[in-house]
Design a protein around this motif. Structure first.
Motif, PDB file in Angstrom:
ATOM      1  N   ALA A 144      82.937  21.834  -7.145  1.00 36.77           N
ATOM      2  CA  ALA A 144      82.293  20.793  -7.950  1.00 36.77           C
ATOM      3  C   ALA A 144      81.612  19.806  -7.024  1.00 36.77           C
ATOM      4  O   ALA A 144      81.850  19.797  -5.816  1.00 36.77           O
ATOM      5  N   SER A 145      80.742  18.987  -7.593  1.00 39.22           N
ATOM      6  CA  SER A 145      80.171  17.886  -6.834  1.00 39.22           C
ATOM      7  C   SER A 145      81.174  16.756  -6.799  1.00 39.22           C
ATOM      8  O   SER A 145      82.070  16.679  -7.639  1.00 39.22           O
ATOM      9  N   ASP A 146      80.989  15.888  -5.856  1.00 36.55           N
ATOM     10  CA  ASP A 146      81.818  14.695  -5.805  1.00 36.55           C
ATOM     11  C   ASP A 146      81.253  13.691  -6.810  1.00 36.55           C
ATOM     12  O   ASP A 146      80.583  12.724  -6.441  1.00 36.55           O
ATOM     13  N   ASN A 147      81.529  13.946  -8.072  1.00 38.96           N
ATOM     14  CA  ASN A 147      80.981  13.105  -9.137  1.00 38.96           C
ATOM     15  C   ASN A 147      81.428  11.661  -8.987  1.00 38.96           C
ATOM     16  O   ASN A 147      80.650  10.727  -9.156  1.00 38.96           O
ATOM     17  N   TYR A 148      82.683  11.501  -8.666  1.00 48.20           N
ATOM     18  CA  TYR A 148      83.250  10.171  -8.529  1.00 48.20           C
ATOM     19  C   TYR A 148      82.536   9.396  -7.417  1.00 48.20           C
ATOM     20  O   TYR A 148      82.042   8.289  -7.624  1.00 48.20           O
ATOM     21  N   GLY A 149      82.444  10.024  -6.267  1.00 47.75           N
ATOM     22  CA  GLY A 149      81.785   9.376  -5.140  1.00 47.75           C
ATOM     23  C   GLY A 149      80.321   9.073  -5.410  1.00 47.75           C
ATOM     24  O   GLY A 149      79.793   8.052  -4.977  1.00 47.75           O
ATOM     25  N   GLY A 150      79.670   9.956  -6.150  1.00 46.17           N
ATOM     26  CA  GLY A 150      78.260   9.770  -6.469  1.00 46.17           C
ATOM     27  C   GLY A 150      78.029   8.517  -7.294  1.00 46.17           C
ATOM     28  O   GLY A 150      77.147   7.704  -6.985  1.00 46.17           O
ATOM     29  N   VAL A 151      78.813   8.354  -8.344  1.00 48.52           N
ATOM     30  CA  VAL A 151      78.650   7.173  -9.191  1.00 48.52           C
ATOM     31  C   VAL A 151      79.042   5.906  -8.422  1.00 48.52           C
ATOM     32  O   VAL A 151      78.425   4.854  -8.581  1.00 48.52           O
ATOM     33  N   LYS A 152      80.035   6.038  -7.570  1.00 44.28           N
ATOM     34  CA  LYS A 152      80.425   4.905  -6.732  1.00 44.28           C
ATOM     35  C   LYS A 152      79.243   4.432  -5.884  1.00 44.28           C
ATOM     36  O   LYS A 152      78.912   3.251  -5.834  1.00 44.28           O
ATOM     37  N   LYS A 153      78.607   5.386  -5.222  1.00 43.67           N
ATOM     38  CA  LYS A 153      77.436   5.065  -4.396  1.00 43.67           C
ATOM     39  C   LYS A 153      76.363   4.366  -5.224  1.00 43.67           C
ATOM     40  O   LYS A 153      75.779   3.364  -4.826  1.00 43.67           O
ATOM     41  N   LEU A 154      76.124   4.935  -6.385  1.00 37.31           N
ATOM     42  CA  LEU A 154      75.096   4.406  -7.271  1.00 37.31           C
ATOM     43  C   LEU A 154      75.428   2.975  -7.686  1.00 37.31           C
ATOM     44  O   LEU A 154      74.584   2.072  -7.624  1.00 37.31           O
ATOM     45  N   MET A 155      76.655   2.753  -8.097  1.00 34.92           N
ATOM     46  CA  MET A 155      77.063   1.425  -8.552  1.00 34.92           C
ATOM     47  C   MET A 155      76.962   0.415  -7.419  1.00 34.92           C
ATOM     48  O   MET A 155      76.506  -0.717  -7.629  1.00 34.92           O
ATOM     49  N   ASN A 156      77.371   0.827  -6.251  1.00 36.32           N
ATOM     50  CA  ASN A 156      77.260  -0.077  -5.105  1.00 36.32           C
ATOM     51  C   ASN A 156      75.819  -0.503  -4.888  1.00 36.32           C
ATOM     52  O   ASN A 156      75.531  -1.666  -4.627  1.00 36.32           O
ATOM     53  N   TYR A 157      74.908   0.458  -5.006  1.00 40.08           N
ATOM     54  CA  TYR A 157      73.493   0.130  -4.836  1.00 40.08           C
ATOM     55  C   TYR A 157      73.028  -0.857  -5.902  1.00 40.08           C
ATOM     56  O   TYR A 157      72.333  -1.831  -5.618  1.00 40.08           O
ATOM     57  N   LEU A 158      73.439  -0.604  -7.138  1.00 38.60           N
ATOM     58  CA  LEU A 158      73.005  -1.492  -8.224  1.00 38.60           C
ATOM     59  C   LEU A 158      73.538  -2.904  -8.008  1.00 38.60           C
ATOM     60  O   LEU A 158      72.829  -3.890  -8.252  1.00 38.60           O
ATOM     61  N   ILE A 159      74.770  -2.975  -7.571  1.00 38.25           N
ATOM     62  CA  ILE A 159      75.370  -4.292  -7.350  1.00 38.25           C
ATOM     63  C   ILE A 159      74.667  -5.007  -6.201  1.00 38.25           C
ATOM     64  O   ILE A 159      74.315  -6.189  -6.302  1.00 38.25           O
ATOM     65  N   GLU A 160      74.402  -4.257  -5.138  1.00 36.28           N
ATOM     66  CA  GLU A 160      73.686  -4.838  -3.994  1.00 36.28           C
ATOM     67  C   GLU A 160      72.322  -5.368  -4.389  1.00 36.28           C
ATOM     68  O   GLU A 160      71.839  -6.348  -3.836  1.00 36.28           O
ATOM     69  N   THR A 161      71.689  -4.727  -5.338  1.00 35.14           N
ATOM     70  CA  THR A 161      70.349  -5.144  -5.737  1.00 35.14           C
ATOM     71  C   THR A 161      70.406  -6.122  -6.907  1.00 35.14           C
ATOM     72  O   THR A 161      69.430  -6.291  -7.632  1.00 35.14           O
ATOM     73  N   GLY A 162      71.535  -6.730  -7.106  1.00 42.79           N
ATOM     74  CA  GLY A 162      71.612  -7.868  -8.007  1.00 42.79           C
ATOM     75  C   GLY A 162      71.885  -7.589  -9.474  1.00 42.79           C
ATOM     76  O   GLY A 162      71.747  -8.465 -10.314  1.00 42.79           O
ATOM     77  N   HIS A 163      72.260  -6.370  -9.814  1.00 41.69           N
ATOM     78  CA  HIS A 163      72.618  -6.095 -11.205  1.00 41.69           C
ATOM     79  C   HIS A 163      74.060  -6.530 -11.435  1.00 41.69           C
ATOM     80  O   HIS A 163      74.926  -6.283 -10.606  1.00 41.69           O
ATOM     81  N   SER A 164      74.298  -7.151 -12.578  1.00 41.52           N
ATOM     82  CA  SER A 164      75.684  -7.573 -12.829  1.00 41.52           C
ATOM     83  C   SER A 164      76.170  -7.258 -14.236  1.00 41.52           C
ATOM     84  O   SER A 164      77.352  -7.363 -14.529  1.00 41.52           O
TER      85      SER A 164
END
Lengths: 331, 331
Positions: B161-181
């Motif tokens: 399987a893909s690392d689905n968990y890690g993928g969404v984690k990465k994505l969320m971190n990016y969104l948070i870094e770019t100011g989404h709350s």
DNA sequence: CTGTTAGCGCATTCAA
DNA sequence: TTGAATGCGCTAACAG
């Protein structure tokens, strides 16, 4: 914990009958007394017996297996055909042996050998080139063969395709009715049957008519090719008629990049109506062909060929004009 | 005009040798004199002989055939897996027996019986539900089995399987870094392993943190479901995080219909990175997983299981964050 | 190095 | 109605 393979002999011994009786129970090939049927079925269930299809195939000389040769399984247009065929074949106890050729003709021949040596009962092939050596192979092996999205007239080979010519004709008539008079045709590789037919319909519509201006470019059935061909356009016409939807998507992106609005400045059309055609911005006017149905029709033809020796038939499927937002309605 | 089937006996007779010699020539299983090899090969070619794989299978107890069970062959995500597996298996002389389950569990079981009775050497299955009865079936039949896009811990079963968990984690971190709350998560059906993992990663990121507001909706991995879930949103957040790309496409269309601009008013993200994700307007920020690689990895695992009895392994594949135009970079 | 033979699991004749 | 025997095409002992 059961033994590795349970065979007809194990069931026979367990039920206290002969293997012939077991065989007859499972094949319903002649009358067996209720009593023995019961016994056999019980034993079979208890042992977890299922007839070995490999042995059956060897004995009967038919495998209930259909080879499916396809350029690219990832392309939804092709995979829809597989699905259409499979849904039908499954109901008749056939199963599909899948082979991707990746368009490589050498590989294609190797795969055919594999398929034939596995004693497929029939072959369904989607070949890119109109005249493919596999056709001769099929004929010499005397394996009933169906070509999808291609039309040839050869013994042992039947064909299913969309009415590509009629589809483009319908489309062109619509464009002309709505006031378009200059055209560009972004063709796929005319070595492909469908590309050739579509091109012919376009030419037959515009050639020799003073009312129309036109230009023809050649590329491939891809997004990238659509972009590239638009760049080579000598001028932007009323309508960019694309060989398929993928070309149209590329064309739309490149036209917009160049500052043209679709459909106000230029109309764009496709062919196929893939899933994303209605989801693009603007949604694509295109000619709908039903790949699933083509697959299914191919499978039906194949079963006929296997059972009834009808081995040379051509089926042309209707297309539908899908008018959407990528073409303007009036000049 | 040749006879129907040419067998090893025909070649033996024609070449004036025994059938054992013919067999040995084709299988290179022990030394045969140059002279006889020559003779046999010549006769074989002349008669158009190819070893009958059905007979070989029966005799050797292995079919060099892999069953592939798949919910929907038309979905490019799944068909890419087939392609990945096929490309690898083909090189080892295996061929794929394709079965579409259409997500129907009853059909799935019938198909499994068919597959087992055809004596597949191994099974690759893509099942929607995390816990599927086929898994027990596979175990009881002792057929090496690989689950793709699903993870269970059972004997005789390996998983990719893909690392689905890690993928969404990465994505969320990016969104948070770019100011989404503030976030909305449009989930697929959590009966599916991947949907569950992605949801978990989302929850783990936002839950119990006062800085964030969030909302979770449940639907399916489809375009239509994306539209529907957006309609049910109680308010429009900074970012709509979608369970997969299809949901994201639906979400984008509906958000724009409601007058929101992407990404100025709201960011949208997907998961999968299907072909059209880079072609949408705006192109979709998403987590890329490589379906082709998953298929290939599954096939490799399967061959290991067949050859070396390694029968319980889990492989998790890395994902990549693809940042495109559907997310804003700063608030 | 080569040939003879048995048997993989099954369907199908032929007897009974 | 049932059972015994044959052979589908092939590989793998075994014997020479």
């Amino acid at each position: 914990m059961k033994s590795k393979h349970v065979s007809i002999r194990d069931v026979a011994k367990h039920a206290g009958v002969s293997i012939a009786t077991v065989s007859r129970v499972f094949n319903k090939t002649s009358f067996v007394s209720e009593e023995l049927i019961e016994k056999v079925l019980t034993s079979a269930k208890e042992l977890g017996y299922h007839p070995n299809r490999v042995a059956q195939s060897l004995r009967k000389g038919q495998t209930k297996t259909i080879g499916f040769l396809i350029p690219d399984i990832v392309n939804p247009f092709f995979s829809s055909m597989v699905k259409g065929a499979e849904d039908f074949l499954k109901s008749l106890g056939y199963i599909i042996l899948l082979c991707s050729s990746s368009g490589d003709r050498e590989k294609e021949n190797e795969l055919l050998v594999t398929l034939y040596s596995r004693k497929i009962d029939g072959l369904i092939a989607i070949t890119l080139e109109e005249n493919n050596p596999l056709i001769d192979s099929a004929i010499s092996q005397k394996v009933p063969t169906i070509l999808i999205d291609n039309v040839v007239n050869r013994p042992f080979v039947s064909c299913v395709a969309s009415d590509n010519y009629g589809g483009v004709k319908k489309l062109m008539n619509y464009l002309i009715e709505t006031g378009h008079s200059s055209f560009a045709f972004l063709s796929g590789d005319p070595i492909i049957y469908s590309a050739k037919e579509r091109l012919k319909a376009f030419k037959d519509t515009v050639k020799g008519k003073d009312d129309f201006e036109f230009e023809i470019l050649f590329g491939e059935y891809t997004y990238e090719s659509g972009i590239e061909m638009v760049r080579k356009l000598s001028r932007i016409p009323d309508a960019v008629v694309c060989g398929n939807d993928m070309i149209a998507f590329g064309a739309m992106v490149e036209l917009e990049r160049q500052g043209f609005r679709i459909p106000q400045d230029v109309s764009v059309t496709g062919f196929d109506d893939i899933l994303f055609s209605r989801m693009s911005q603007p949604p694509l006017t295109t000619v709908r062909q039903d790949a699933y149905l083509m697959g299914r029709a191919g499978a039906e033809l194949l079963i006929n060929a296997i059972n009834e020796e009808i081995k040379n038939e051509v089926v042309l499927l209707e297309t539908t004009l899908e008018i959407r937002g990528s073409t303007r309605e009036r000049k």
